[in-house]
Write an enzyme that holds these catalytic residues in place. Sequence first.
Site, PDB file in Angstrom:
ATOM      1  N   TRP A 101       0.820  -1.220   0.000  1.00 44.99           N
ATOM      2  CA  TRP A 101       0.000   0.000   0.000  1.00 44.99           C
ATOM      3  C   TRP A 101       0.847   1.261   0.000  1.00 44.99           C
ATOM      4  CZ3 TRP A 101      -4.422  -0.360  -2.075  1.00 44.99           C
ATOM      5  CH2 TRP A 101      -5.175  -1.525  -1.935  1.00 44.99           C
ATOM      6  N   ASP A 172      -1.047   7.131   6.194  1.00 46.23           N
ATOM      7  CA  ASP A 172      -2.164   6.274   5.803  1.00 46.23           C
ATOM      8  C   ASP A 172      -2.376   5.314   6.976  1.00 46.23           C
ATOM      9  OD1 ASP A 172      -3.873   4.352   4.860  1.00 46.23           O
ATOM     10  OD2 ASP A 172      -2.673   3.802   3.112  1.00 46.23           O
ATOM     11  N   LYS A 196     -12.388  -1.022   7.640  1.00 47.22           N
ATOM     12  CA  LYS A 196     -11.681  -2.020   8.444  1.00 47.22           C
ATOM     13  C   LYS A 196     -12.079  -1.903   9.912  1.00 47.22           C
ATOM     14  CE  LYS A 196      -8.201  -1.527   4.993  1.00 47.22           C
ATOM     15  NZ  LYS A 196      -8.450  -2.764   4.256  1.00 47.22           N
TER      16      LYS A 196
HETATM   17  N1  PMP Z   1      -4.196   1.826   2.418  1.00 44.92           N
HETATM   18  C1  PMP Z   1      -4.209   0.693   3.146  1.00 44.92           C
HETATM   19  C2  PMP Z   1      -3.238   0.535   4.276  1.00 44.92           C
HETATM   20  C3  PMP Z   1      -5.122  -0.326   2.838  1.00 44.92           C
HETATM   21  O1  PMP Z   1      -5.136  -1.453   3.554  1.00 44.92           O
HETATM   22  C4  PMP Z   1      -6.030  -0.135   1.775  1.00 44.92           C
HETATM   23  C5  PMP Z   1      -7.093  -1.162   1.409  1.00 44.92           C
HETATM   24  N2  PMP Z   1      -6.957  -2.393   1.833  1.00 44.92           N
HETATM   25  C6  PMP Z   1      -5.948   1.043   1.036  1.00 44.92           C
HETATM   26  C7  PMP Z   1      -5.041   2.002   1.394  1.00 44.92           C
HETATM   27  C8  PMP Z   1      -6.850   1.280  -0.144  1.00 44.92           C
HETATM   28  O2  PMP Z   1      -8.120   1.496   0.287  1.00 44.92           O
HETATM   29  P1  PMP Z   1      -9.393   1.573  -0.695  1.00 44.92           P
HETATM   30  O3  PMP Z   1      -9.609   0.209  -1.234  1.00 44.92           O
HETATM   31  O4  PMP Z   1     -10.454   2.025   0.254  1.00 44.92           O
HETATM   32  O5  PMP Z   1      -9.090   2.575  -1.739  1.00 44.92           O
END
Ligand code: PMP
Length: 359
Positions: A101, A172, A196
């Site tokens: 990520w 993030d 989450k």
């Molecule tokens: N950042 C992290 C740490 C994540 O775990 C995720 C999704 N699993 C995201 C960003 C992306 O999120 P989204 O699917 O809501 O765009």
Amino acid sequence: MPIYNFSAGPAMLPPEVITQIQAELPSLANSGMSILEISHRTKLFENILNTAKADLRALLNISSDYEILFMQGGGTAQFAAVPLNLVTHSKKIAFIDSGYWSMRAIQEAQTLGFTTAILASSQKQNYTNIPKLDISTPLDDYAYLHLTTNSTIEGLSIHAIPNNLKIPLVADMSSNFLAEPYNINDFDLVYAGAQKNLGPAGVSVVIIKKRLLVSYSNITSVMNYHLTAQKNSMFNTPPVFAIYTVGLVLKWLKAQGGVAAIYEKNLKKAQLLYQFIDNSKFYTNNINKKDRSLTNITFTTGSSSLDEKVIQAATAAGCLNLKGHRSFGGLRASLYNAMPLEGVLALIDFLTTFEENNR
Ligand code: PMP
């Protein structure tokens, strides 16, 4: 048979919240209307949104130096919104790369034409540890430093946040928001998708220092932090149901004793599962011990076909969604705030029996 959902997201919500949604769904607060059909321009919804903001402020001790925004487009939209709003004077962006990520955030900034620099990365170690940031690195050329507090896919977390950086720090926090007690004052901007630990998919929270809210005319409205703040997250139609549910989850968390209390429970849940994995000769987790995630616990039998067998048998035993991310493989149990201790004990019971039958 009780069912436990170990999905990484969208993830399980507290059963009390689901029950409350069910009870209130036909008619919210005796309005004769469902939350699914009320206008965001009603007093009813404005109260819901403002109460959610106030509860979040209280839970995380967020000072009046910060604004709280509700936005759409998930964590992924924030990968773009952060550079669009924060990069000035053609500065570069600094990143700590601790997993998939982090890389996605970097790629999104690059797609938009921003210049990125990775100041620390554990890619060469297959993201089994949090990379060390050399604090003597000069940061003047950078608009901000971005890090990912919890790497959802690999299962590792930054538990100690770098401080005194002299440039804004952006995090993030999507997968351990409200799960462990970070100090918001250590950050200039924090963002997290709700699905989450905070609510259903469809809304993200952004906590931003007010001094970073600069008015730009060249950013698409729905990604413009200044405009979003000015309009109390209602420049356009907000995700009404998702924000309502976030509000219920925040009330639930307050009733649990807040972040400090839930953190104690999360520590206990994670310690039990890690201890079980470490003592087993069948399952392994190779994340550096002090960097292990409390919310996403990755492990494997070492064989993809046996891992698949674990997933199938676990599903039959009521332990759902143990499949690791498609980019990473293996097994993963996500233990967010709503996962009760009983769920972890049931998982350990299942894994013990599976090991005995398949050794
Ligand atoms: N950042 C992290 C740490 C994540 O775990 C995720 C999704 N699993 C995201 C960003 C992306 O999120 P989204 O699917 O809501 O765009």
